[in-house]
Design an enzyme around this catalytic site. Structure first.
Site, mmCIF file in Angstrom:
data_model
loop_
_atom_site.group_PDB
_atom_site.id
_atom_site.type_symbol
_atom_site.label_atom_id
_atom_site.label_comp_id
_atom_site.label_asym_id
_atom_site.label_seq_id
_atom_site.Cartn_x
_atom_site.Cartn_y
_atom_site.Cartn_z
ATOM 1 N N ARG A 103 -4.351 41.241 57.251
ATOM 2 C CA ARG A 103 -5.477 40.877 55.881
ATOM 3 C C ARG A 103 -5.030 41.507 54.489
ATOM 4 N NH1 ARG A 103 -8.122 45.599 54.488
ATOM 5 N NH2 ARG A 103 -7.455 47.015 56.216
ATOM 6 N N TYR A 141 -22.560 24.969 42.326
ATOM 7 C CA TYR A 141 -22.621 24.992 43.741
ATOM 8 C C TYR A 141 -23.941 25.939 43.917
ATOM 9 C CZ TYR A 141 -21.960 26.243 48.525
ATOM 10 O OH TYR A 141 -22.061 26.489 49.961
ATOM 11 N N ASP A 158 -13.836 26.835 38.131
ATOM 12 C CA ASP A 158 -13.716 26.342 39.462
ATOM 13 C C ASP A 158 -13.241 24.975 39.478
ATOM 14 O OD1 ASP A 158 -14.395 25.044 41.944
ATOM 15 O OD2 ASP A 158 -16.209 26.126 42.043
ATOM 16 N N LYS A 162 -12.147 21.825 50.605
ATOM 17 C CA LYS A 162 -12.486 20.535 50.199
ATOM 18 C C LYS A 162 -11.198 19.519 49.928
ATOM 19 C CE LYS A 162 -16.690 22.424 49.781
ATOM 20 N NZ LYS A 162 -16.457 23.643 49.839
#
Length: 397
Positions: free
Chosen positions: A62, A115, A187, A212
């Site tokens: 983690r 988005y 972004d 992506k």
């Protein structure tokens, strides 16, 4: 080659060979998948030093993992950052950045075209913890200036924006942000570091939905944050630690593999997108086409100034509105009706009812998302086949 020598090499060479070369402990050419949740300490003293931050190393996946670490080093190298943090998804990257930077009472300035998942996070979740978001037209620097107040901590931009491909001037926006003691977040998912490097233009933090183009094959989920080492250490040591949006070692490995072919794929995506945009720009059933690589795009000069290529995303408005868009989506045969983007396959979707359905009708209008807008993530298939498929589908409208 040393990292210093690689910095002088071309982007494609860096993607293939990486910043650190082969695995130092085993000599493996491909980075191994360290599929382990936990790492043993040599002794109690080492464990204490790792937990206190006095020593670098691995404790628990983690908090970090060698495969994840390899991905982070490559992404920071490609984006010209000091450090990077890989997380579970693009939304995990966005939320990790905002929650690391901001708290109750702070204000965030953001693009009005985002988005849909980001818009929903800004509109709903951040409001619950007292963070105010102003979504404005960030393509206009004057609009950004006049929306600053003494609570503004950051500006958040998508450029090119999803799904309208609207651009913001990164360098000018960075100057405005820094003049007002704020941070600029970009972004960079659509452009990738191959076509745009926001940190070199003055941005402070870059994020990617690595799902992506970084992954490129539609088979993994991940997000990346690139910034200064101090910010990345804080994001990892506080927000990621507490909220737990960690990436799996296997997904990190898939993203590393995707980086090897990123430039080759982006060249083909961009070539195909330009050809498809040129075809649509002359089609009688198309009202308007959006692609920054077209000279008729209103921000073509800005795109040419801050991008080295124009990417694989196009959108267009059909005459006939929403009904025409739905007919087109239902009529393609080669293209796949699906959300997401950046795959080798060409994906087509109707933003107003799919990826941007979180927007109200008024918000869609404000963001310039027409009910008849269609978004295509142009893949790497043969361009003649893609044009033929779109041609037969348009005949059905």
């Amino acid at each position: 080659m040393t990292p210093e020598e690689l910095k002088k090499a071309g982007f494609s060479t860096i993607c293939v060979h990486g910043s650190g070369g082969v695995d130092k402990s085993t000599g493996a050419v491909a980075t191994p998948i360290y599929q382990s949740s936990t790492f043993a300490f040599k002794n109690a003293q080492e464990g204490a030093a790792l937990f206190s931050g006095e020593k670098e190393g691995y404790i628990y996946t983690r908090l970090g993992n060698p495969t994840q670490d390899a991905l982070e080093k490559e992404m920071s190298f490609l984006e010209n950052g000091e450090a990077a943090l890989a997380v579970a998804s693009g939304m995990a990257a966005t939320s990790c950045v905002i929650l690391t930077l901001m708290g109750c009472g702070d204000t965030l300035i953001a693009s009005d075209t985002l988005y849909g998942g980001t818009h929903q996070f800004f509109k709903e979740s951040l409001g619950k913890i007292g963070i105010r978001v102003k979504e404005i037209d960030t393509s206009n620097p004057d609009e950004i200036e006049k929306n600053f107040d003494n609570k503004t901590k950051a500006i958040y931009l998508e450029t090119p924006a999803n799904p309208t491909l609207k651009l913001a001037d990164i360098r000018k926006t960075a100057e405005i942000a820094h003049k007002n003691n704020a941070v600029l977040i970009i972004d960079n998912t659509f452009a990738t570091p191959y076509y745009q490097r926001p940190l070199t233009l003055g941005a402070d933090i870059v994020i990617h939905s690595a799902t992506k183009y970084i992954g490129g094959h539609g088979d993994t989920i991940g997000g990346i944050i690139i910034s200064t080492k101090s910010f990345i250490d804080k994001a990892r040591g506080e927000t990621l630690r507490d909220f737990g949006g960690c990436i799996s070692p296997f997904n990190a490995w898939l993203l590393l593999r995707g980086l090897k072919t990123l430039p080759v794929r982006m060249d083909r995506h961009s070539h195909n997108a330009l050809r498809l945009a040129q075809y649509l720009s002359f089609h009688p059933k198309v009202q308007q086409i959006f692609y920054p690589g077209l000279r008729i795009h209103p921000q073509y000069d800005l795109a040419a100034k801050q991008m080295s290529g124009f990417g694989g995303m196009i959108s267009f408005i059909l005459k006939g509105g929403k009904d025409a868009g739905i007919t087109l989506c239902n009529s393609v045969k080669l293209m796949t009706l699906a959300v997401s983007l950046g795959d080798c396959d060409t994906l087509i979707e109707h933003p107003a009812s799919m990826t941007h359905s979180t927007y109200s009708n008024e918000e869609l209008e404000m963001a310039g998302i027409d009910p008849g807008l269609i978004r295509i993530s142009v893949g790497i298939e043969g361009i003649d086949d893609l044009i033929a498929d779109l041609s037969q589908a348009l005949k059905r409208i």
